[in-house]
Design an enzyme around this catalytic site. Structure first.
Site, PDB file in Angstrom:
ATOM      1  N   CYS A 181       0.828  -1.216   0.000  1.00  0.00           N
ATOM      2  CA  CYS A 181       0.000   0.000   0.000  1.00  0.00           C
ATOM      3  C   CYS A 181       0.856   1.256   0.000  1.00  0.00           C
ATOM      4  O   CYS A 181       0.509   2.259  -0.631  1.00  0.00           O
ATOM      5  CB  CYS A 181      -0.943  -0.004   1.193  1.00  0.00           C
ATOM      6  SG  CYS A 181      -0.117  -0.029   2.799  1.00  0.00           S
ATOM      7  N   HIS A 194      -2.310   1.101   7.240  1.00  0.00           N
ATOM      8  CA  HIS A 194      -2.551   1.116   5.800  1.00  0.00           C
ATOM      9  C   HIS A 194      -2.315   2.518   5.250  1.00  0.00           C
ATOM     10  O   HIS A 194      -2.663   3.513   5.881  1.00  0.00           O
ATOM     11  CB  HIS A 194      -4.000   0.692   5.527  1.00  0.00           C
ATOM     12  CG  HIS A 194      -4.350   0.568   4.076  1.00  0.00           C
ATOM     13  ND1 HIS A 194      -3.624  -0.205   3.191  1.00  0.00           N
ATOM     14  CD2 HIS A 194      -5.355   1.121   3.350  1.00  0.00           C
ATOM     15  CE1 HIS A 194      -4.184  -0.126   1.992  1.00  0.00           C
ATOM     16  NE2 HIS A 194      -5.229   0.668   2.052  1.00  0.00           N
ATOM     17  N   ASN A 254      -8.118   4.489  -2.706  1.00  0.00           N
ATOM     18  CA  ASN A 254      -7.521   3.293  -2.112  1.00  0.00           C
ATOM     19  C   ASN A 254      -6.848   2.449  -3.187  1.00  0.00           C
ATOM     20  O   ASN A 254      -6.922   2.752  -4.377  1.00  0.00           O
ATOM     21  CB  ASN A 254      -8.606   2.491  -1.385  1.00  0.00           C
ATOM     22  CG  ASN A 254      -8.049   1.562  -0.332  1.00  0.00           C
ATOM     23  OD1 ASN A 254      -6.841   1.508  -0.099  1.00  0.00           O
ATOM     24  ND2 ASN A 254      -8.912   0.813   0.320  1.00  0.00           N
TER      25      ASN A 254
END
Length: 463
Positions: free
Chosen positions: A89, A383, A405
């Site tokens: 991520c 994250h 995202n």
């Protein structure tokens, strides 16, 4: 002899009795059982909770029905990326910031950079970071905290923004079609397990190597190079070999070809990004367990041995909000990390501290604040995403925020929307261009950082 035996038995009995203090006694257990009363209401709750997902039962219908997806200020974006079953991520978030800027600057369509290319070099550099760290700590015992930390963090696929900036600065960048994703890149667990196993083996070998005092450093360097050659081959087999040169055709938003040229990864970076990624950005942190308006550095926590340690300025959340708003209003996305699993409805793409009413369902309040959650390990950054929108009310206050995202089209068309209250409680890091940061805050970078150990619980790898 009998008297001595009795004395020993008495001492043992006293010891057992003392060690039992603090355990659950019959009397205590009787009082504990009063916590659940077998009433019809309790039975109904027990039946419902034991047979269902707690989140489904705890959803506040009022909050769900009130949610909207309008934003007063938003950075334009095209296409959603997907890190799939990997912990990359940090890489997707950082590269999505650069992608948005390139799309806007050159009027491109659905363009993206190759995560696989940067990830290849990330893994090779992390392997070198570990092996050189083992060489540097050869004189320390295996039970030394730093040595123990090194063997527990050989490589991994997690990371943070300094990895993005250091790796791109050193190796350049390429479009996604030049080095496409592979199965091992999208599903890193097996590859990471084997790399971890091999690096641990190499680490022990380097610690145990012997030789003449003057010749040993060169011997260790030579052996490390041989080890990295094996790691390189392993990475090529799993991720493909990074190109030294490539041909790329630029297409505009309508899909018409604009130009076709030959590049190196370094020349592509200079032409289409051209930013000083190492010195043009600053990481901001909201950590109420530590003093604000201080600069902190995390020892030994970087992606490259010759790269930069984590360095951040700890600020009150309101200061960070102001910087984020200034960046979004100027159409610039930001690297953003948070504790994404808290109060998340992934189906609708919502992050709201009032979304799940756990207190009413369970009959007890969950009262820790952000500082207390950090201190107890109940919350921390898990994250990284890309902050891209804010909704500001008539009084200039943010009501909600939106991130792009890297979980494919999950959530709200690949995005997550968070209330401002959620932002305050579960946002931890923001990386902004320095031009959006007030001068008085930037001056803090001239002060000596407070050094933190790499095993500090706030700095576990993001996934």
């Amino acid at each position: 002899m009998r008297r001595l035996f009795m004395t020993i038995c008495t001492a043992v009995a006293v010891s057992v009795s003392a060690s039992a203090q603090g355990g659950i006694t019959e009397e205590m257990l009787s009082a504990i059982r009063e916590g659940y009363r077998d009433t019809p209401e309790e039975k109904a709750l027990r039946n419902a909770i034991s047979a269902n997902d707690i989140n489904k039962l705890a959803v506040s219908q009022r909050i769900e029905s009130e949610y909207d997806f309008h934003f007063s200020d938003m950075v334009e974006s095209r296409g959603i990326t997907d890190q799939k079953s990997s912990g990359r991520c940090w890489l997707f978030s950082g590269m999505n910031v650069l992608r948005a800027e390139m799309i806007a600057k050159y009027g491109l369509g659905d363009f993206s950079f190759s995560q696989g290319y940067i990830f290849f070099w990330d893994q090779l550099e992390k392997a070198n970071l570990f092996l050189q760290g083992i060489i540097d700590t050869r004189e320390l015992g295996m039970d030394d905290r730093k040595v123990e930390w090194l063997f527990r963090h050989t490589i991994g696929d997690g990371g943070q923004f300094t990895g993005v900036s250091d790796l791109i600065t050193k190796y350049g960048i390429v479009p996604s079609n030049v080095m496409p994703e592979t199965y091992s890149g999208n599903n890193t667990a097996r590859m990471s397990m084997l790399l971890d196993l091999k690096l641990k083996e190499f680490g022990l070998e380097l610690r145990e190597m012997e030789g003449p005092r003057k010749e040993l450093p060169a011997m260790l360097e030579k052996r490390k190079t041989e080890m990295l050659a094996l790691i390189y081959r392993f990475l090529v087999l799993n991720l493909g070999e990074p190109p030294a040169e490539f041909v790329w055709t630029m297409y505009d938003a309508e899909g018409k070809p604009v130009s076709t040229r030959t590049y190196t990864p370094e020349s592509f970076y200079r032409e289409y990004i051209g930013k000083d990624l190492r010195n043009g950005y600053v990481m901001l942190m909201n950590d109420p367990t530590r003093e604000y308006y201080k600069v902190y550095e995390i020892e030994y926590d970087r992606h490259l041995y010759d790269g930069e340690n984590w360095l951040y300025i700890n600020l009150p959340v309101e200061e960070i909000k102001a910087i984020a708003i200034a960046s979004i209003k100027d159409s610039t996305m930001m690297y953003f990390s948070c504790d994404v699993g808290k109060f998340l409805d992934i189906k609708n793409g919502v992050l709201n501290v009032n979304y799940y009413d756990y207190a009413s369902l369970m009959g007890t309040e969950f009262g820790m604040d952000k500082r207390e959650r950090i201190l107890t390990g109940a919350s921390g950054s898990s994250h990284a995403m890309t902050l891209m929108a804010v909704d500001i009310d008539r009084d200039g206050r943010p009501r909600k925020w939106m991130v792009e995202n890297s979980w494919g089209d999950s959530g709200h068309n690949g995005h997550l929307v968070m209330t401002d209250e959620w932002f305050e409680e579960y946002m931890f890091r923001l990386v902004a261009e320095k031009k959006y940061v007030p001068e008085n805050i930037l001056k803090l970078l001239d002060t000596k950082p407070v050094m933190l150990p790499p095993w500090d619980p706030m700095f576990a790898d993001e996934h």
